[in-house]
Design a protein around this motif. Structure first.
Motif, mmCIF file in Angstrom:
data_model
loop_
_atom_site.group_PDB
_atom_site.id
_atom_site.type_symbol
_atom_site.label_atom_id
_atom_site.label_comp_id
_atom_site.label_asym_id
_atom_site.label_seq_id
_atom_site.Cartn_x
_atom_site.Cartn_y
_atom_site.Cartn_z
ATOM 1 N N GLU A 157 -0.617 8.652 -3.845
ATOM 2 C CA GLU A 157 -0.060 7.502 -3.137
ATOM 3 C C GLU A 157 -0.945 6.273 -3.326
ATOM 4 O OE1 GLU A 157 1.174 6.208 1.448
ATOM 5 O OE2 GLU A 157 0.583 8.282 1.005
ATOM 6 N N LEU A 158 -2.271 6.486 -3.285
ATOM 7 C CA LEU A 158 -3.207 5.368 -3.471
ATOM 8 C C LEU A 158 -3.083 4.783 -4.880
ATOM 9 C CD1 LEU A 158 -6.857 5.151 -2.285
ATOM 10 C CD2 LEU A 158 -6.360 4.768 -4.687
ATOM 11 N N LEU A 190 -1.793 1.016 -6.575
ATOM 12 C CA LEU A 190 -2.530 0.230 -7.558
ATOM 13 C C LEU A 190 -1.757 0.068 -8.860
ATOM 14 C CD1 LEU A 190 -6.136 1.705 -7.081
ATOM 15 C CD2 LEU A 190 -5.169 -0.356 -6.067
ATOM 16 N N ASP A 191 -0.517 0.555 -8.875
ATOM 17 C CA ASP A 191 0.328 0.516 -10.082
ATOM 18 C C ASP A 191 -0.306 1.268 -11.240
ATOM 19 O OD1 ASP A 191 2.287 -1.085 -8.837
ATOM 20 O OD2 ASP A 191 1.111 -2.896 -9.233
ATOM 21 N N GLN A 212 -8.918 -4.186 -5.361
ATOM 22 C CA GLN A 212 -8.771 -5.141 -4.268
ATOM 23 C C GLN A 212 -7.396 -5.062 -3.609
ATOM 24 O OE1 GLN A 212 -11.152 -6.819 -2.870
ATOM 25 N NE2 GLN A 212 -12.632 -6.032 -4.353
ATOM 26 N N LYS A 213 -6.430 -4.469 -4.311
ATOM 27 C CA LYS A 213 -5.100 -4.306 -3.724
ATOM 28 C C LYS A 213 -5.133 -3.408 -2.492
ATOM 29 C CE LYS A 213 -2.046 -5.047 -7.700
ATOM 30 N NZ LYS A 213 -0.925 -4.477 -8.500
ATOM 31 N N PHE A 264 -4.888 2.089 3.428
ATOM 32 C CA PHE A 264 -6.044 2.228 2.535
ATOM 33 C C PHE A 264 -7.022 1.045 2.599
ATOM 34 C CE2 PHE A 264 -2.595 4.606 0.269
ATOM 35 C CZ PHE A 264 -3.116 5.868 0.443
ATOM 36 N N LYS A 265 -6.851 0.141 3.569
ATOM 37 C CA LYS A 265 -7.685 -1.061 3.587
ATOM 38 C C LYS A 265 -9.164 -0.767 3.823
ATOM 39 C CE LYS A 265 -6.648 -2.041 8.467
ATOM 40 N NZ LYS A 265 -6.022 -3.020 9.400
#
Length: 255
Positions: A144-145, A149-150, A193-194, A201-202
Motif C-alpha cells: 500500500e505504501l 509512491l506510484d 516526500q509523498k 504514512f505521514k
C-alpha cells in the motif's frame, strides 16, 4: 564455408548479418531482428549498430564493471575522508585495522546487494500469533505504501529488524524491504516526500539501506556538524559529495 556464430550452421550471403563488435557472421533468422530492422542495417549510412548476443552480454558486463569501478572510487574517497578525520583528531590508527583490498571488495559487494533495499522506520506492528500472518500483514502494508509512491512491484520481500518482544504492544521495529532491483529502490526513495501527504504514512521514514561503514561515516559527519554548530557556526550542513557525507559551509568550497 563460414558458419553462424549462434547455431554453427552454414551461411549464405543473402541470409547473414555481421556483428559490428566482433565481426562474426550470424543468420538473419538467428539475430532476433525484424524485417524492418534488417532492412535498416543494410543502409551504409546507418547510425545504429548490431551486436550479437555474446557481445551484448559483454557490453552489459562492461557496464556493470564500470559501475563497480565507480563504487570502488567512491569507497576509496570515503576511506581517505575517514583517515583524515581520524588524523585531525589525533586518533592513533592501528595498521592492522586499516581496510585492505579484501575489505574493500567486501564493502563494494555489500553496497551492491543493499542498493536494492529500502528501510522503513516508525511503522506500526500488528502483534499476531502466527508469523506467516505477521509477514502477510507487513507485505500488505508495504504494498500500500509503495502504491502511494506510484512504485509498481511484482516481487518483494519484507523483514522486520530487531528482536521481537511479545510483552510490548507498541512495537515498531523497522522494516527492510528487499526489492527486485536498485532502480525501483531509488524511485521509492526519490518519492518519499509523498508520504507526508498521507494520514496513514505521514510519520513513516524511508531511507536507503546503508552498510556499517556508510553509517559510521555519516555518524562522523553528524558529530562534526554538531561540534561546529556548538562552536557558533550556523551556516553549515551535511552534503554528500561522491557518495561521501561531508560538512559544508554555505557558500564555501565543497572539498
Amino acid at each position: 564455408m563460414t558458419s553462424c556464430a549462434i547455431c554453427n550452421n552454414g551461411l549464405t550471403p543473402e541470409k547473414e548479418i555481421t556483428c559490428d563488435m566482433c565481426r562474426n557472421y550470424i543468420h538473419t533468422t538467428c539475430s532476433g531482428l525484424s524485417r524492418t530492422e534488417l532492412q535498416y542495417l543494410k543502409n551504409k549510412d546507418r547510425k545504429l549498430s548490431f551486436h550479437c548476443p555474446t557481445c551484448s552480454d559483454l557490453k552489459l558486463q562492461l557496464a556493470k564493471l564500470h559501475e563497480l569501478a565507480s563504487t570502488v572510487g567512491a569507497l576509496e574517497s570515503e576511506l581517505r575522508t575517514l583517515k583524515e578525520s581520524m588524523t585531525s583528531r589525533d586518533v592513533k590508527i592501528d595498521p592492522i585495522k586499516v581496510p585492505d583490498v579484501e575489505c574493500i571488495i567486501q564493502e563494494v559487494s555489500d553496497r551492491q546487494r543493499r542498493k536494492n533495499n529500502i528501510i522503513l522506520y516508525n511503522v506500526s506492528e500488528n502483534v499476531l500469533n502466527n508469523r506467516n500472518d505477521q509477514v502477510a500483514a507487513d507485505m500488505e502494508l508495504v504494498g500500500e505504501l509503495l502504491q502511494m509512491l506510484d512504485v509498481s512491484v511484482d516481487n518483494l520481500r519484507t523483514i522486520r529488524l530487531g528482536k521481537f518482544d511479545s510483552s510490548r504492544t507498541d512495537m515498531k521495529r523497522p522494516i527492510k524491504v528487499c526489492l527486485p532491483d536498485g532502480d525501483i529502490a531509488s524511485k521509492a526513495f526519490q518519492r518519499r516526500q509523498k508520504l507526508r501527504t498521507s494520514d496513514k504514512f505521514k510519520n513513516v521514514f524511508l531511507v536507503k539501506d546503508k552498510t556499517p561503514m556508510q553509517l559510521k561515516l555519516y555518524r562522523e559527519a553528524r558529530q562534526e556538524l554538531l561540534t561546529r554548530k556548538a562552536a557558533g557556526e550556523t551556516d553549515v550542513y551535511i552534503k554528500y559529495i561522491n557518495d561521501v557525507p561531508k560538512v559544508i559551509k554555505a557558500g564555501g568550497p565543497e572539498n
